[in-house]
Scaffold this motif. Structure first.
Motif, PDB file in Angstrom:
ATOM      1  N   GLU A 137      32.149 -81.307  70.299  1.00 53.11           N
ATOM      2  CA  GLU A 137      31.955 -80.414  71.541  1.00 53.11           C
ATOM      3  C   GLU A 137      32.282 -80.759  73.364  1.00 53.11           C
ATOM      4  O   GLU A 137      32.882 -80.067  73.362  1.00 53.11           O
ATOM      5  N   LYS A 138      32.845 -81.864  73.485  1.00 51.72           N
ATOM      6  CA  LYS A 138      33.320 -82.081  74.284  1.00 51.72           C
ATOM      7  C   LYS A 138      34.209 -82.281  75.042  1.00 51.72           C
ATOM      8  O   LYS A 138      35.004 -81.338  75.520  1.00 51.72           O
ATOM      9  N   VAL A 139      35.829 -82.394  73.532  1.00 54.18           N
ATOM     10  CA  VAL A 139      36.338 -82.198  73.537  1.00 54.18           C
ATOM     11  C   VAL A 139      36.677 -80.259  73.322  1.00 54.18           C
ATOM     12  O   VAL A 139      38.372 -80.182  74.494  1.00 54.18           O
ATOM     13  N   ILE A 140      36.111 -79.893  72.709  1.00 57.11           N
ATOM     14  CA  ILE A 140      36.364 -78.437  72.502  1.00 57.11           C
ATOM     15  C   ILE A 140      36.272 -77.356  73.921  1.00 57.11           C
ATOM     16  O   ILE A 140      36.619 -76.473  74.145  1.00 57.11           O
ATOM     17  N   GLN A 150      40.733 -69.892  75.001  1.00 61.44           N
ATOM     18  CA  GLN A 150      40.146 -69.749  74.124  1.00 61.44           C
ATOM     19  C   GLN A 150      40.156 -68.795  72.974  1.00 61.44           C
ATOM     20  O   GLN A 150      40.501 -68.907  71.166  1.00 61.44           O
ATOM     21  N   MET A 151      40.938 -67.906  73.704  1.00 62.93           N
ATOM     22  CA  MET A 151      41.470 -67.227  72.422  1.00 62.93           C
ATOM     23  C   MET A 151      43.239 -67.894  71.682  1.00 62.93           C
ATOM     24  O   MET A 151      43.877 -67.670  70.253  1.00 62.93           O
ATOM     25  N   ASP A 152      43.274 -68.907  72.159  1.00 65.44           N
ATOM     26  CA  ASP A 152      44.954 -69.613  71.885  1.00 65.44           C
ATOM     27  C   ASP A 152      44.685 -70.599  70.362  1.00 65.44           C
ATOM     28  O   ASP A 152      44.951 -70.627  68.975  1.00 65.44           O
ATOM     29  N   TYR A 153      43.063 -70.765  70.811  1.00 67.08           N
ATOM     30  CA  TYR A 153      42.153 -71.676  69.517  1.00 67.08           C
ATOM     31  C   TYR A 153      41.880 -71.100  68.272  1.00 67.08           C
ATOM     32  O   TYR A 153      41.635 -71.095  67.437  1.00 67.08           O
ATOM     33  N   VAL A 154      41.523 -69.393  68.532  1.00 68.98           N
ATOM     34  CA  VAL A 154      41.788 -68.521  68.001  1.00 68.98           C
ATOM     35  C   VAL A 154      41.978 -67.874  66.690  1.00 68.98           C
ATOM     36  O   VAL A 154      42.247 -68.036  65.538  1.00 68.98           O
ATOM     37  N   ASP A 155      43.480 -67.623  67.831  1.00 70.90           N
ATOM     38  CA  ASP A 155      44.907 -67.756  66.842  1.00 70.90           C
ATOM     39  C   ASP A 155      45.339 -68.708  66.180  1.00 70.90           C
ATOM     40  O   ASP A 155      45.428 -68.039  64.787  1.00 70.90           O
ATOM     41  N   ARG A 156      45.571 -69.496  66.462  1.00 70.33           N
ATOM     42  CA  ARG A 156      45.727 -70.961  65.250  1.00 70.33           C
ATOM     43  C   ARG A 156      44.646 -70.994  64.450  1.00 70.33           C
ATOM     44  O   ARG A 156      44.748 -71.389  62.668  1.00 70.33           O
ATOM     45  N   LEU A 157      43.260 -70.866  64.615  1.00 74.10           N
ATOM     46  CA  LEU A 157      42.287 -70.964  62.971  1.00 74.10           C
ATOM     47  C   LEU A 157      42.566 -69.393  62.341  1.00 74.10           C
ATOM     48  O   LEU A 157      42.742 -70.384  61.419  1.00 74.10           O
ATOM     49  N   VAL A 158      43.144 -68.702  62.637  1.00 76.27           N
ATOM     50  CA  VAL A 158      43.222 -67.468  62.178  1.00 76.27           C
ATOM     51  C   VAL A 158      44.647 -68.016  61.020  1.00 76.27           C
ATOM     52  O   VAL A 158      44.911 -67.755  59.752  1.00 76.27           O
TER      53      VAL A 158
END
Length: 164
Positions: A137-140, A150-158
């Protein structure tokens, strides 16, 4: 009158008196004496007979006593053997009960140890999970503090999901 050779008259009266005394003894004294001797002889014979019977009874009693002693020795041996057997059975039973009790206690202790181990592992896993979630949680939060991150993270997950 001479002491060595008595007179005829003296001899006559001595014979007469001896005859009277012998007759009186024979008539009254000898029957009583012989009767007493016969009674005494009968009493002695009876006493000897009773003594023989007593001796025979004593021998019988000695034999019976020896038989009783032999029987008591056999009974004593039997009782000792039975006591030894009973003692051995009691000891074996006590040893078996002790072994069973020890085995039961060991099983119970193992079960308790296993339960404690499982509980400790659950607690550790729970704490590790909580720490991991807290750290994640702290890292995120740190990494996703900006909108672009946040958008980069969502793209990486997709992308990762598509690869799988």
């Amino acid at each position: 009158m001479s002491l060595v050779t008595p007179d005829i008259g003296l001899l006559f009266w001595m014979v007469v008196i001896f005859g009277i005394v012998f007759f009186l003894l024979w008539k009254f004294g000898f029957p009583i004496i012989t009767d007493m001797v016969e009674k005494r002889s009968a009493h002695i014979d009876e006493s000897l007979k009773l003594a023989r019977e007593a001796e025979i009874r004593m021998q019988d009693l000695a034999r019976e006593q020896q038989q009783l002693i032999d029987q008591s020795k056999l009974e004593q041996t039997r009782i000792l053997q039975e006591a030894t057997r009973t003692r051995a059975e009691i000891i074996a039973k006590a040893e078996q009960e002790a072994a069973d009790k020890a085995e039961q206690l060991l099983r119970k202790a193992r079960t308790e140890i296993e339960a404690e181990k499982e509980s400790a592992l659950r607690d550790i896993r729970k704490e590790v999970a909580e720490l991991s979630v807290g750290i994640a949680e702290k890292v995120i939060r740190k990494e996703l503090s900006s909108d672009k991150a946040q958008m980069d993270y969502v793209d990486r997950l997709v992308d990762e999901i598509e690869k799988k």
